[in-house]
Design an enzyme around this catalytic site. Structure first.
Site, PDB file in Angstrom:
ATOM      1  N   SER A  42       1.504  -1.182  -0.211  1.00  0.00           N
ATOM      2  CA  SER A  42      -0.273   0.220  -0.256  1.00  0.00           C
ATOM      3  C   SER A  42       1.200   1.193  -0.010  1.00  0.00           C
ATOM      4  CB  SER A  42      -0.813   0.109   1.483  1.00  0.00           C
ATOM      5  OG  SER A  42      -1.194  -0.672   1.315  1.00  0.00           O
ATOM      6  N   SER A  44       1.911   5.125  -1.581  1.00  0.00           N
ATOM      7  CA  SER A  44       2.244   6.129  -2.746  1.00  0.00           C
ATOM      8  C   SER A  44       3.612   5.841  -3.660  1.00  0.00           C
ATOM      9  CB  SER A  44       2.152   7.905  -2.912  1.00  0.00           C
ATOM     10  OG  SER A  44       3.498   7.377  -1.711  1.00  0.00           O
ATOM     11  N   ASP A 101       6.891  -3.657  -1.154  1.00  0.00           N
ATOM     12  CA  ASP A 101       5.453  -2.876   0.000  1.00  0.00           C
ATOM     13  C   ASP A 101       6.318  -1.028   0.001  1.00  0.00           C
ATOM     14  OD1 ASP A 101       4.049  -1.660   1.297  1.00  0.00           O
ATOM     15  OD2 ASP A 101       3.571  -3.623   2.008  1.00  0.00           O
ATOM     16  N   GLY A 102       5.974  -0.638   0.305  1.00  0.00           N
ATOM     17  CA  GLY A 102       6.796   0.788   0.006  1.00  0.00           C
ATOM     18  C   GLY A 102       6.866   1.013   1.740  1.00  0.00           C
ATOM     19  N   ALA A 103       7.922   1.892   2.842  1.00  0.00           N
ATOM     20  CA  ALA A 103       8.017   2.107   4.313  1.00  0.00           C
ATOM     21  C   ALA A 103       7.711   3.304   4.723  1.00  0.00           C
ATOM     22  CB  ALA A 103       9.269   1.472   4.383  1.00  0.00           C
ATOM     23  N   LYS A 114       6.867   1.245   9.119  1.00  0.00           N
ATOM     24  CA  LYS A 114       5.202   0.887   8.409  1.00  0.00           C
ATOM     25  C   LYS A 114       4.294   1.780   9.291  1.00  0.00           C
ATOM     26  CE  LYS A 114       4.713  -2.226   5.132  1.00  0.00           C
ATOM     27  NZ  LYS A 114       4.859  -1.160   3.751  1.00  0.00           N
ATOM     28  N   GLU A 123      -0.482  -6.090   5.957  1.00  0.00           N
ATOM     29  CA  GLU A 123       0.278  -5.499   4.992  1.00  0.00           C
ATOM     30  C   GLU A 123       2.192  -6.609   5.368  1.00  0.00           C
ATOM     31  OE1 GLU A 123       1.207  -0.980   3.382  1.00  0.00           O
ATOM     32  OE2 GLU A 123       2.282  -1.761   5.411  1.00  0.00           O
ATOM     33  N   LYS A 141      13.425   8.362   2.427  1.00  0.00           N
ATOM     34  CA  LYS A 141      13.500   6.972   4.300  1.00  0.00           C
ATOM     35  C   LYS A 141      14.340   6.398   4.350  1.00  0.00           C
ATOM     36  CE  LYS A 141       9.258   7.786   2.333  1.00  0.00           C
ATOM     37  NZ  LYS A 141       8.563   6.804   1.603  1.00  0.00           N
TER      38      LYS A 141
END
Ligand SMILES: O=C[C@H](O)[C@H](O)[C@H](O)COP(=O)(O)O
Length: 279
Positions: A42, A44, A101-103, A114, A123, A141
């Site tokens: 999930s 951007s 996935d993002g972080a 996250k 997630e 990040k």
């Protein structure tokens, strides 16, 4: 247009292009054409991951099934015409081939914060179901200790009725002014997650790593000790610290990525790779 608003726009464009560069390289390196089950996180940055996957075309993606981590990634998968399936349909003995996935922050040992977008619980379920968990992020990040770059605190998903007691526990553990996340401007009152829970954001002093030198100061936690303590608080459903083992150290259940990709401000992509367990 004033020079400050045009430089804010330039910075925002730089961040977006760095996320996209990281996403395309991560997908090129980790999405093998033989893979059939793919986790999609999930946030951007994941938007660009899905763009990179869709750009491979149906000849590659038609044999693949994509597992979301919440309502946002479900919509992304559907909009890209990729085959959607839910993680509860994955047989317990099976694994996802890879999850992207993002972080919000990544430290030197690939521990993650996250949950900035309130999706941390699903997630973690999806990341730990994958043989290869890959993190995709931008230069903001990159950190050496969690809590240095992401100052809003560790997102903690809690049962609403338990929230006041969890806040009390967190204060006693040294969290600095932990807060229930507000749903404003979209919703009055607390933000409600995809799982009907609330989020508490709990800022702690930057988290130590085992390799850090010197004695811990008063109120300083290591990542693993804090994660272990937080998850045991009654009423806590899941925490936004992804820590412990990586996918090279354990065959299943790893919370830490095998690699983290960072789009840098100069247009390059920096990769931090996990180390295998010492034998
Ligand atoms: O709950 C949200 C997720 O953990 C996101 O992956 C994280 O917040 C990073 O999001 P973004 O890619 O938008 O910075």
């Amino acid at each position: 247009m004033s020079s400050s608003s045009s430089s804010t726009k330039d910075q925002a464009a730089l961040v977006e292009s760095s996320k996209r560069a990281a996403a395309f390289q991560a997908v090129a390196d980790h999405l093998l054409p033989s893979y059939t089950r793919i986790g999609v996180g999930s946030g951007s940055t994941v938007v660009y991951v899905v763009e990179a996957i869709a750009a491979l075309g149906p000849s590659v993606t038609d044999s693949m099934t994509f597992y979301p981590t919440g309502a946002q990634s479900e919509a992304l998968i559907e909009a890209a015409n990729l085959r959607l399936q839910y993680i509860n349909k994955l047989a317990p003995a099976d694994q996802l081939d890879v999850a992207f996935d993002g972080a919000d922050e990544v430290d030197a040992d690939l521990n993650l914060i996250k949950g900035g977008g309130a999706c941390l619980w699903q997630e973690k379920v999806v990341a730990t179901a994958a043989r290869n968990f890959v993190c995709v992020a931008d230069f903001r990040k990159l950190s050496d200790r969690l809590g240095k770059a992401w100052k809003k605190g560790i997102p903690i998903e809690v049962l609403p009725i338990a929230a006041p007691r969890v806040l009390g526990e967190l204060r006693a553990m040294g969290a600095r002014d932990p807060q229930i996340r507000s749903g404003l401007p979209g919703k009055a009152g607390a933000l409600v997650t995809d799982n009907g829970m609330w989020i508490i954001d709990a800022p702690f002093a930057p988290l130590r790593l085992p390799s850090d030198e010197g004695e811990a100061a008063e109120g300083e936690w290591t990542v693993d000790a804090l994660a272990d303590r937080l998850i045991k608080i009654p009423g806590v459903a899941e925490i936004g610290l992804f820590s412990g083992k990586n996918g090279l150290e354990v065959a299943s259940g790893a919370q830490k990525p095998v690699a983290a990709y960072f789009g840098m401000a100069d247009g390059t992509v920096e990769v931090r790779k996990a180390a295998a367990a010492a034998s």
